[in-house]
Scaffold this motif. Sequence first.
Motif, PDB file in Angstrom:
ATOM      1  N   GLY A  32       0.860  -1.360   0.096  1.00  0.00           N
ATOM      2  CA  GLY A  32       0.027  -0.049  -0.067  1.00  0.00           C
ATOM      3  C   GLY A  32       0.917   1.328  -0.015  1.00  0.00           C
ATOM      4  N   THR A  33       0.548   2.209  -1.003  1.00  0.00           N
ATOM      5  CA  THR A  33       1.374   3.534  -1.074  1.00  0.00           C
ATOM      6  C   THR A  33       0.384   4.735  -0.868  1.00  0.00           C
ATOM      7  N   PHE A  34       1.134   5.764  -0.780  1.00  0.00           N
ATOM      8  CA  PHE A  34       0.394   6.977  -1.223  1.00  0.00           C
ATOM      9  C   PHE A  34       0.725   7.386  -2.724  1.00  0.00           C
ATOM     10  N   HIS A  35       0.049   8.291  -3.275  1.00  0.00           N
ATOM     11  CA  HIS A  35       0.250   8.374  -4.570  1.00  0.00           C
ATOM     12  C   HIS A  35       1.492   9.343  -4.873  1.00  0.00           C
ATOM     13  N   PHE A  36       2.397   9.151  -5.520  1.00  0.00           N
ATOM     14  CA  PHE A  36       3.604   9.634  -5.591  1.00  0.00           C
ATOM     15  C   PHE A  36       3.410  11.240  -6.612  1.00  0.00           C
ATOM     16  N   HIS A  37       2.446  10.939  -7.371  1.00  0.00           N
ATOM     17  CA  HIS A  37       2.031  12.140  -8.171  1.00  0.00           C
ATOM     18  C   HIS A  37       0.619  12.472  -7.547  1.00  0.00           C
ATOM     19  N   ASN A  38       0.624  13.515  -6.713  1.00  0.00           N
ATOM     20  CA  ASN A  38      -0.365  13.788  -5.767  1.00  0.00           C
ATOM     21  C   ASN A  38      -1.474  14.775  -6.517  1.00  0.00           C
ATOM     22  N   PRO A  39      -2.657  14.400  -7.223  1.00  0.00           N
ATOM     23  CA  PRO A  39      -3.490  15.367  -7.894  1.00  0.00           C
ATOM     24  C   PRO A  39      -4.396  16.087  -6.831  1.00  0.00           C
ATOM     25  N   SER A 199      -1.935   0.639  10.769  1.00  0.00           N
ATOM     26  CA  SER A 199      -2.335   1.564   9.636  1.00  0.00           C
ATOM     27  C   SER A 199      -3.491   1.369   8.673  1.00  0.00           C
ATOM     28  N   LEU A 200      -3.351   0.019   8.184  1.00  0.00           N
ATOM     29  CA  LEU A 200      -4.450  -0.508   7.478  1.00  0.00           C
ATOM     30  C   LEU A 200      -5.625  -0.739   7.928  1.00  0.00           C
ATOM     31  N   HIS A 259      -6.746   0.651  -0.802  1.00  0.00           N
ATOM     32  CA  HIS A 259      -7.043  -0.464  -1.395  1.00  0.00           C
ATOM     33  C   HIS A 259      -6.306  -1.427  -0.755  1.00  0.00           C
ATOM     34  N   ALA A 260      -5.084  -1.304  -0.481  1.00  0.00           N
ATOM     35  CA  ALA A 260      -4.359  -2.389   0.311  1.00  0.00           C
ATOM     36  C   ALA A 260      -5.146  -2.897   1.535  1.00  0.00           C
ATOM     37  N   ALA A 261      -5.627  -1.891   2.270  1.00  0.00           N
ATOM     38  CA  ALA A 261      -6.296  -2.300   3.582  1.00  0.00           C
ATOM     39  C   ALA A 261      -7.497  -3.264   3.172  1.00  0.00           C
TER      40      ALA A 261
END
Length: 284
Positions: A32-39, A199-200, A259-261
Motif C-alpha cells: 500500500g502506498t500514497f500517490h507519488f504524483h499527488n493530484p 495503519s491498514l 485499497h491495500a487495507a
Amino acid sequence: MKYLLLLLAVLAVLAAPAARAQTKPAELLLLGTFHFHNPGLDLVKTKSFDILGPKAQAELETMTDKISRFHPTKIFVEAPWDKQTELDTLYRHYLRGDYEAYIQGRFPEQRRAFYRKNEIMQLAFRAGKKAGVPRIYGLDYTKTAFPYDSVIKAMQAAHQQGLIQAIEATFKAVEADQNRKIATFSLTQLLLDFNTPQSLTANKRVYIDKLNRAGAVGDFAGPYLVSEWYRRNLYMFSIVQKTMTPADGKAVVLVGAGHAAMMREFAELDPRFRLRELKDVLGK
C-alpha cells in the motif's frame, strides 16, 4: 434456506480435493502506498512528496533491488484493467530505455508529470525490470460510485451532527499526521508506516465505524457508499485471483493504501495466497 445449506455442502465436498491438490500458496506482497504524483483528489489532502529528488531516487533503487530479490512473477498496479494495451506500451518503452523520449512525444506537458512521478513507473516498472517481469498488470476498476456529498446530506437530514463532526475530525487528524510524516519521514519509512497492520486497519475502520452509520434508519446512503468501496476493491482483487496461475509463486500488488487495507482482508480469506509483509521484504 435448504438451497443455501445444499450449496454449502457441495462447496465443502469440492473444496476438500482442491485443498489436497494445492501444494503451496502463492506469496503475495501487498504494497500500500500514497500517490507519488499527488493530484489532490482524495478526501484527505496531503502535501506532495519530492519523489524525483536524489534521496528518494536512491531509496527507490534500494527498495526495488530488494523487491526484485523477492522474485515476483507478476506485478499488479492501480492502472485501469481495461487499458492494458496502454500500460503494455509504457512498460515496453521503459524496458527499452526510451521511456522519457516516448512520454515527451506522446503526452502534453501538463500530463508528463504523472508519467514521471507516479508510483507505477517509479516503483513497479523499476522493480519489474530488475526482476525480469515481462508484463505489468493493471487491476483498477473505477465504474463505481463514491457519493460522499449524498452521505453528508443524509447525515444532515438525520441530524447526525455529532457523526459529521467525528468524520471531519478523523479526516483532519489523518491529514495532519500524514503531512507531518511526509515532511519528516524518508520514502522507505513512509511506505513501511503505511503498511503496518495498525495503519491498514485504521484506514478501513472509518468506513464501518462512521460512514456506514450515516443517515436515518431507512436511508442507506452511507451503506451504499461503503458497499461501492467494497465492490471496487473486490473487483480489483478478482483480477489478481483470475490472473495468477499455479505456476506463479510470488506476486506484488502495488495499490493505494486504502485499497491495500481492503485487499488484505480478501487475501487472508483465499487459501491460494500467503501474505508477505513489506517490512520482511525490505528488511533483507
